[in-house]
Motif scaffolding. Structure first.
Motif, PDB file in Angstrom:
ATOM      1  N   SER A 115       1.389 -10.668   0.550  1.00  7.42           N
ATOM      2  CA  SER A 115       2.008 -11.535   1.553  1.00  7.42           C
ATOM      3  C   SER A 115       2.715 -10.688   2.604  1.00  7.42           C
ATOM      4  CB  SER A 115       3.013 -12.463   0.892  1.00  7.42           C
ATOM      5  OG  SER A 115       4.117 -11.719   0.379  1.00  7.42           O
ATOM      6  N   GLU A 116       3.074 -11.326   3.719  1.00  6.91           N
ATOM      7  CA  GLU A 116       3.812 -10.608   4.759  1.00  6.91           C
ATOM      8  C   GLU A 116       5.162 -10.119   4.246  1.00  6.91           C
ATOM      9  OE1 GLU A 116       4.170 -12.956   8.263  1.00  6.91           O
ATOM     10  OE2 GLU A 116       2.086 -12.641   8.899  1.00  6.91           O
ATOM     11  N   GLU A 117       5.790 -10.902   3.360  1.00  6.07           N
ATOM     12  CA  GLU A 117       7.079 -10.492   2.828  1.00  6.07           C
ATOM     13  C   GLU A 117       6.940  -9.220   1.988  1.00  6.07           C
ATOM     14  OE1 GLU A 117      10.709 -12.864   0.896  1.00  6.07           O
ATOM     15  OE2 GLU A 117       9.014 -12.628  -0.506  1.00  6.07           O
ATOM     16  N   SER A 118       5.916  -9.168   1.130  1.00  7.06           N
ATOM     17  CA  SER A 118       5.707  -7.972   0.308  1.00  7.06           C
ATOM     18  C   SER A 118       5.447  -6.746   1.176  1.00  7.06           C
ATOM     19  CB  SER A 118       4.537  -8.193  -0.656  1.00  7.06           C
ATOM     20  OG  SER A 118       4.843  -9.185  -1.614  1.00  7.06           O
ATOM     21  N   VAL A 119       4.646  -6.929   2.220  1.00  2.87           N
ATOM     22  CA  VAL A 119       4.367  -5.825   3.140  1.00  2.87           C
ATOM     23  C   VAL A 119       5.645  -5.373   3.833  1.00  2.87           C
ATOM     24  CG1 VAL A 119       3.131  -5.158   5.239  1.00  2.87           C
ATOM     25  CG2 VAL A 119       1.964  -6.501   3.473  1.00  2.87           C
ATOM     26  N   TYR A 120       6.464  -6.328   4.281  1.00  4.25           N
ATOM     27  CA  TYR A 120       7.703  -6.000   4.986  1.00  4.25           C
ATOM     28  C   TYR A 120       8.675  -5.267   4.060  1.00  4.25           C
ATOM     29  CZ  TYR A 120      12.023  -6.593   7.628  1.00  4.25           C
ATOM     30  OH  TYR A 120      13.200  -6.368   8.290  1.00  4.25           O
ATOM     31  N   PHE A 121       8.818  -5.738   2.827  1.00  2.00           N
ATOM     32  CA  PHE A 121       9.722  -5.075   1.885  1.00  2.00           C
ATOM     33  C   PHE A 121       9.278  -3.648   1.571  1.00  2.00           C
ATOM     34  CE2 PHE A 121      11.683  -9.045  -0.339  1.00  2.00           C
ATOM     35  CZ  PHE A 121      12.435  -9.284   0.799  1.00  2.00           C
ATOM     36  N   ARG A 122       7.959  -3.410   1.578  1.00  2.00           N
ATOM     37  CA  ARG A 122       7.454  -2.068   1.245  1.00  2.00           C
ATOM     38  C   ARG A 122       7.559  -1.108   2.423  1.00  2.00           C
ATOM     39  NH1 ARG A 122       6.323   2.351   1.363  1.00  2.00           N
ATOM     40  NH2 ARG A 122       4.662   3.525   0.299  1.00  2.00           N
ATOM     41  N   TYR A 123       7.165  -1.569   3.626  1.00  2.00           N
ATOM     42  CA  TYR A 123       7.057  -0.656   4.765  1.00  2.00           C
ATOM     43  C   TYR A 123       8.195  -0.808   5.783  1.00  2.00           C
ATOM     44  CZ  TYR A 123       2.401  -0.110   2.824  1.00  2.00           C
ATOM     45  OH  TYR A 123       1.346   0.129   1.969  1.00  2.00           O
ATOM     46  N   PHE A 124       9.100  -1.759   5.548  1.00  2.00           N
ATOM     47  CA  PHE A 124      10.253  -2.004   6.418  1.00  2.00           C
ATOM     48  C   PHE A 124       9.843  -2.597   7.767  1.00  2.00           C
ATOM     49  CE2 PHE A 124      12.070  -0.102   3.029  1.00  2.00           C
ATOM     50  CZ  PHE A 124      13.242   0.626   3.177  1.00  2.00           C
ATOM     51  N   HIS A 125       8.603  -2.955   7.916  1.00  2.00           N
ATOM     52  CA  HIS A 125       8.124  -3.648   9.125  1.00  2.00           C
ATOM     53  C   HIS A 125       6.788  -4.275   8.771  1.00  2.00           C
ATOM     54  CE1 HIS A 125       5.068  -0.525   9.921  1.00  2.00           C
ATOM     55  NE2 HIS A 125       6.005   0.329   9.512  1.00  2.00           N
ATOM     56  N   LEU A 126       6.370  -5.229   9.572  1.00  2.00           N
ATOM     57  CA  LEU A 126       5.074  -5.845   9.343  1.00  2.00           C
ATOM     58  C   LEU A 126       3.964  -4.895   9.785  1.00  2.00           C
ATOM     59  CD1 LEU A 126       5.735  -9.533  10.463  1.00  2.00           C
ATOM     60  CD2 LEU A 126       5.619  -8.615   8.138  1.00  2.00           C
ATOM     61  N   MET A 127       2.855  -4.960   9.066  1.00  2.00           N
ATOM     62  CA  MET A 127       1.729  -4.082   9.375  1.00  2.00           C
ATOM     63  C   MET A 127       0.452  -4.895   9.224  1.00  2.00           C
ATOM     64  SD  MET A 127       0.598  -0.499   7.530  1.00  2.00           S
ATOM     65  CE  MET A 127       2.269   0.132   7.591  1.00  2.00           C
ATOM     66  N   ALA A 128      -0.365  -4.901  10.259  1.00  2.00           N
ATOM     67  CA  ALA A 128      -1.596  -5.686  10.240  1.00  2.00           C
ATOM     68  C   ALA A 128      -2.532  -5.211   9.136  1.00  2.00           C
ATOM     69  CB  ALA A 128      -2.299  -5.592  11.587  1.00  2.00           C
ATOM     70  N   LEU A 129      -3.277  -6.164   8.569  1.00  2.00           N
ATOM     71  CA  LEU A 129      -4.183  -5.836   7.470  1.00  2.00           C
ATOM     72  C   LEU A 129      -5.210  -4.798   7.892  1.00  2.00           C
ATOM     73  CD1 LEU A 129      -5.307  -6.376   4.613  1.00  2.00           C
ATOM     74  CD2 LEU A 129      -6.686  -8.215   5.615  1.00  2.00           C
ATOM     75  N   ASN A 130      -5.795  -4.934   9.084  1.00  2.00           N
ATOM     76  CA  ASN A 130      -6.830  -3.977   9.495  1.00  2.00           C
ATOM     77  C   ASN A 130      -6.278  -2.565   9.619  1.00  2.00           C
ATOM     78  OD1 ASN A 130      -5.310  -4.378  11.781  1.00  2.00           O
ATOM     79  ND2 ASN A 130      -7.046  -4.725  13.161  1.00  2.00           N
ATOM     80  N   HIS A 131      -4.977  -2.435   9.894  1.00  2.00           N
ATOM     81  CA  HIS A 131      -4.367  -1.105   9.923  1.00  2.00           C
ATOM     82  C   HIS A 131      -4.129  -0.596   8.499  1.00  2.00           C
ATOM     83  CE1 HIS A 131      -1.975   2.296  11.141  1.00  2.00           C
ATOM     84  NE2 HIS A 131      -0.947   1.864  10.440  1.00  2.00           N
ATOM     85  N   ARG A 132      -3.697  -1.488   7.613  1.00  2.00           N
ATOM     86  CA  ARG A 132      -3.403  -1.068   6.241  1.00  2.00           C
ATOM     87  C   ARG A 132      -4.641  -0.614   5.494  1.00  2.00           C
ATOM     88  NH1 ARG A 132      -1.659  -5.580   3.409  1.00  2.00           N
ATOM     89  NH2 ARG A 132      -1.522  -7.003   5.176  1.00  2.00           N
ATOM     90  N   ILE A 133      -5.813  -1.167   5.833  1.00  2.00           N
ATOM     91  CA  ILE A 133      -7.027  -0.838   5.086  1.00  2.00           C
ATOM     92  C   ILE A 133      -7.949   0.092   5.864  1.00  2.00           C
ATOM     93  CG2 ILE A 133      -6.925  -2.988   3.800  1.00  2.00           C
ATOM     94  CD1 ILE A 133      -9.150  -4.078   5.579  1.00  2.00           C
ATOM     95  N   ALA A 134      -7.467   0.664   6.977  1.00  2.00           N
ATOM     96  CA  ALA A 134      -8.280   1.625   7.729  1.00  2.00           C
ATOM     97  C   ALA A 134      -8.559   2.846   6.867  1.00  2.00           C
ATOM     98  CB  ALA A 134      -7.564   2.023   9.013  1.00  2.00           C
ATOM     99  N   HIS A 135      -9.789   3.359   6.937  1.00  2.00           N
ATOM    100  CA  HIS A 135     -10.182   4.487   6.078  1.00  2.00           C
ATOM    101  C   HIS A 135      -9.287   5.698   6.301  1.00  2.00           C
ATOM    102  CE1 HIS A 135     -12.650   7.347   3.884  1.00  2.00           C
ATOM    103  NE2 HIS A 135     -12.725   8.094   4.971  1.00  2.00           N
ATOM    104  N   ASP A 136      -8.968   6.009   7.559  1.00  2.00           N
ATOM    105  CA  ASP A 136      -8.137   7.183   7.828  1.00  2.00           C
ATOM    106  C   ASP A 136      -6.789   7.078   7.126  1.00  2.00           C
ATOM    107  OD1 ASP A 136     -10.116   8.247   9.339  1.00  2.00           O
ATOM    108  OD2 ASP A 136      -9.223   7.765  11.285  1.00  2.00           O
ATOM    109  N   ARG A 137      -6.265   5.861   7.022  1.00  2.00           N
ATOM    110  CA  ARG A 137      -4.977   5.687   6.343  1.00  2.00           C
ATOM    111  C   ARG A 137      -5.151   5.748   4.831  1.00  2.00           C
ATOM    112  NH1 ARG A 137      -2.107   1.477   4.118  1.00  2.00           N
ATOM    113  NH2 ARG A 137       0.158   1.787   4.143  1.00  2.00           N
ATOM    114  N   LEU A 138      -6.205   5.112   4.341  1.00  2.00           N
ATOM    115  CA  LEU A 138      -6.401   5.079   2.890  1.00  2.00           C
ATOM    116  C   LEU A 138      -6.749   6.453   2.319  1.00  2.00           C
ATOM    117  CD1 LEU A 138      -8.268   1.689   2.300  1.00  2.00           C
ATOM    118  CD2 LEU A 138      -5.832   2.223   2.129  1.00  2.00           C
TER     119      LEU A 138
END
Length: 692
Positions: A555-578
């Motif tokens: 959820s957006e809340e889980s993402v916010y609690f982990r990264y301290f800001h919202l992060m779009a799904l396509n950015h979170r699952i980008a190969h360069d990041r993973l």
């Protein structure tokens, strides 16, 4: 402000520490090394062929490839490469180069240098040819190199560059200018400067002519276009850029999972392996018999031809009858390693009399020349037909600095004559195994016959690397030949030799693997509160597809609690990041995942991820946790943090810390329950646990 790192090297102190640091830097900053003392010294003859194949310089090259470091031989290349890699943010995806020139000679010289250093001329597409035919004089070269003739002005250069720049068959563009009557080096440079801004691939230039082209060179260099006086130098540097990109791609390309990674090898296999080693050492042997070596291979999923021991001629004939004709009879000796070299092999025996004669002949020859202690019998095995197969050699040796080394190449009785092999550092995954195969002259032969199962060969190399890592008592291993056939059996070891370290040797004194292996000691079975079984284990590169699915569950809340800001799904699952999440250096960080396996579908699902990242310059680490929303309130976060704390203790850390958002009360309660001291402020909460 650092864009590239150049190193003059004479030696490496701590191999693992150097490779660990280099891997961390190489993805964001190119590292170029020139190593002095490349000429190999004479070495002791090794017991196994692989000991002689894995020369020290080849091992060093393998180490550099494994951590993304580019090695050069000349000081000029050291600085030229640092410049071009710093200027070129676009990396070539291959080594196919398009050359545009206004003079035939420089284009030919650039082509010679390109091909000699491993590159190739790009084949112009039909669309590119049509475009160039429309904008160039009718007598242009109509092929690559694109010779736009000696009277080319800036407009013609512009048209040619625009026509060739987007060709899908090309990985880079080299523009050569030689002063001619109609040439305007400065205006052409200005045009190229503008065109290069939108180029989808790297652009290099060679402005020939000394003082006449200085202003144009200055324009190009200021625009970040690597420019050289000589076109052959530009071609060589393009190839070096391609090798650099190729190395990084191999490091961070998601591999296929081989079985379960070998981490659930059953107890019976472990008992077999331990028994083989213990028995040999108890008998004072450093060499396993062929039967013992093949048994160890089978325990790791490496097929080996069936072999039976016979200590008398009658027993040999009986085994041959059981196996079926024709058969092979081979010497069994506790002291002699290479059976062919001592006339200890008889092939294609088709009757009992031939087997009896072979047994007697081998026994007589060996006992007369090497003493009765050198002969303990023979093995009898089926004669595998090799007409449609290729003989390979696989093995390992121990480098005094980099630890275990994997060797792959052309095998058989002529292995030393062929001299076609490549080396790599374990542990391997399927991507690294493929790169190892590609570095041999055998590779084009294997790929030209589509029936060879290269994916299975990759998996076999991964299993071999697991064996080498998990069995440190092995000093050297030699599978020669490994028969590779298009049809059944596919891959099968026909002969194998394994040499052990002596029992009095303390294994702690051996060089450790240069790349830290998968930390299987941190695998643990556990249950959620609802009884669902999960496995808590370290993350691995093969987990990238599962991590993508995991992020879809947040959820957006889980993402916010982990990264301290919202992060779009396509950015979170980008190969360069993973790649930074899954392809980790276990010496610098540890990430544990909660893996649920569905026994019906056979699918895996990651339910949570916990990460422990060491702080630079400090003996402490920061932790972070992320649990799938559907699995929260199952005790999973608490258990993962417990395991991270235990990892911290095992790794010798002094403290574990974390920054937690004020709103994340659940994480704060988990930390308090596990003994963390919380320091609250308007900006958030600081959690700290001192480890005894």
């Amino acid at each position: 402000h650092t864009h590239s790192i150049v190193i003059y090297m004479e030696s490496i102190g701590d191999a693992r520490s150097f490779l660990s640091a280099a891997r961390e830097v190489a993805l964001t900053k190119p590292m170029i090394v020139i190593k002095a003392g490349r000429t190999p010294q004479a070495a002791e003859a090794a017991v196994c062929h692989t000991g002689t194949l894995a020369g020290r310089d080849a091992v060093l090259d393998a180490a550099f490839r494994r951590c993304g470091v580019l090695r050069v031989d000349q000081i000029s290349d050291l600085f030229d490469l640092a410049e071009v890699l710093a200027k070129q943010t676009r990396r070539p995806q291959g080594q196919r180069l398009t050359i545009i020139t206004n003079a035939g000679g420089p284009g030919v010289l650039a082509t010679d240098a390109l091909v000699a250093t491993g590159g190739e001329l790009a084949t112009l597409s039909a669309e590119t040819l049509a475009t160039l035919n429309q904008c160039l004089p009718s007598h242009w070269s109509h092929r690559n190199p694109i010779d736009i003739l000696e009277d080319a002005d800036p407009d013609r250069y512009t048209h040619a560059i625009q026509g060739a720049m987007h060709d899908p068959n090309s990985d880079g563009l080299l523009v050569i200018l030689s002063p001619q009557a109609m040439t305007n080096p400065t205006q052409t440079a200005e045009r190229l400067q503008q065109l290069a801004k939108s180029a989808p691939k790297p652009v290099l230039a060679s402005w020939m002519g000394g003082a006449d082209v200085t202003q144009g060179e200055m324009i190009l260099n200021q625009a970040g276009i690597a420019t050289y006086r000589y076109p052959d130098a530009a071609s060589r540097l393009f190839n070096a850029m391609g090798r650099y990109s190729y190395t990084l791609q191999a490091l961070y390309e998601t591999p296929a999972l081989v079985d379960d990674g070998g981490h659930s090898r059953d107890r019976s296999d472990r008992a077999v392996i331990a028994g083989l080693v213990d028995q040999a050492l108890a008998e004072g042997r450093s060499l396993l018999t062929e039967l013992e070596a093949k048994a160890m291979l089978r325990a790791y999923g490496i097929p080996a031809v069936e072999s039976s021991l016979a200590t008398t001629a009658a027993a040999a004939m009986a085994q041959a009858e059981r196996l079926g004709w024709p058969v092979v009879v081979k010497l069994v000796s506790p002291t002699l390693t290479h059976k062919r070299q001592v006339a200890g092999v008889r092939l294609n025996l088709c009757c009992g009399e031939a087997v009896e004669a072979a047994f007697a002949d081998i026994a007589t020859t060996i006992t007369s020349q090497y003493g009765p202690e050198a002969f303990t019998g023979v093995t009898v095995q089926p004669m595998v037909q090799r007409q449609q197969g290729i003989e390979l050699i696989l093995g390992s040796s121990l480098d005094p600095q980099f630890g275990p080394v994997i060797v792959f190449g052309a095998g058989g009785s002529q292995v030393q004559l062929l001299q076609d092999s490549a080396v790599a550092l374990p542990p391997l995954n399927t991507t690294l195994a493929r790169r190892l195969i590609e570095r041999t002259r055998l590779y084009p032969i294997l790929t030209s016959h589509g029936d060879f199962d290269l994916a299975e060969l990759e998996r076999l190399l991964v299993r071999l690397s697991q064996l080498v890592i998990e069995q440190p008592r092995i000093k050297a291993l030699d599978i020669n030949p490994l028969l590779f056939t298009p049809a059944s059996p596919g891959l099968i070891a026909l002969d194998a030799r394994i040499q052990l370290h002596p029992p009095e040797l303390d294994l702690a004194q051996l060089p450790r693997p240069a790349i830290r292996p998968y930390p299987s000691q941190y695998i643990k079975a556990w249950q959620l509160r609802d009884g669902t079984p999960v496995t808590l284990r370290p993350i691995r590169p093969e987990d990238e597809p599962l991590i993508v699915q995991f992020h879809h569950s947040l959820s957006e809340e889980s993402v916010y609690f982990r990264y301290f800001h919202l992060m779009a799904l396509n950015h979170r699952i980008a190969h360069d990041r993973l790649t930074r999440i899954c392809f980790i250096d276990y010496d610098r960080e540890m990430a544990l995942v909660a893996d649920r396996h569905d026994p019906i579908s056979g699918q895996h699902q990651i339910l949570a991820v916990g990460r422990l990242s060491k702080c630079h310059g400090l003996n402490q680490a920061e932790f972070a946790l992320l649990v799938s929303d559907a699995q929260q309130h199952q005790g999973l976060g608490s258990e993962l943090l417990k395991q991270l704390i235990q990892v911290g203790r095992d790794e010798g850390l002094a403290a574990i810390t974390a920054d937690i958002l004020r709103q994340n009360r659940a994480m704060q309660r988990v930390c308090e329950k596990l003994g963390f001291r919380l320091t609250r402020s308007p900006d958030g909460t600081r959690a700290e646990l001192r480890l005894p």
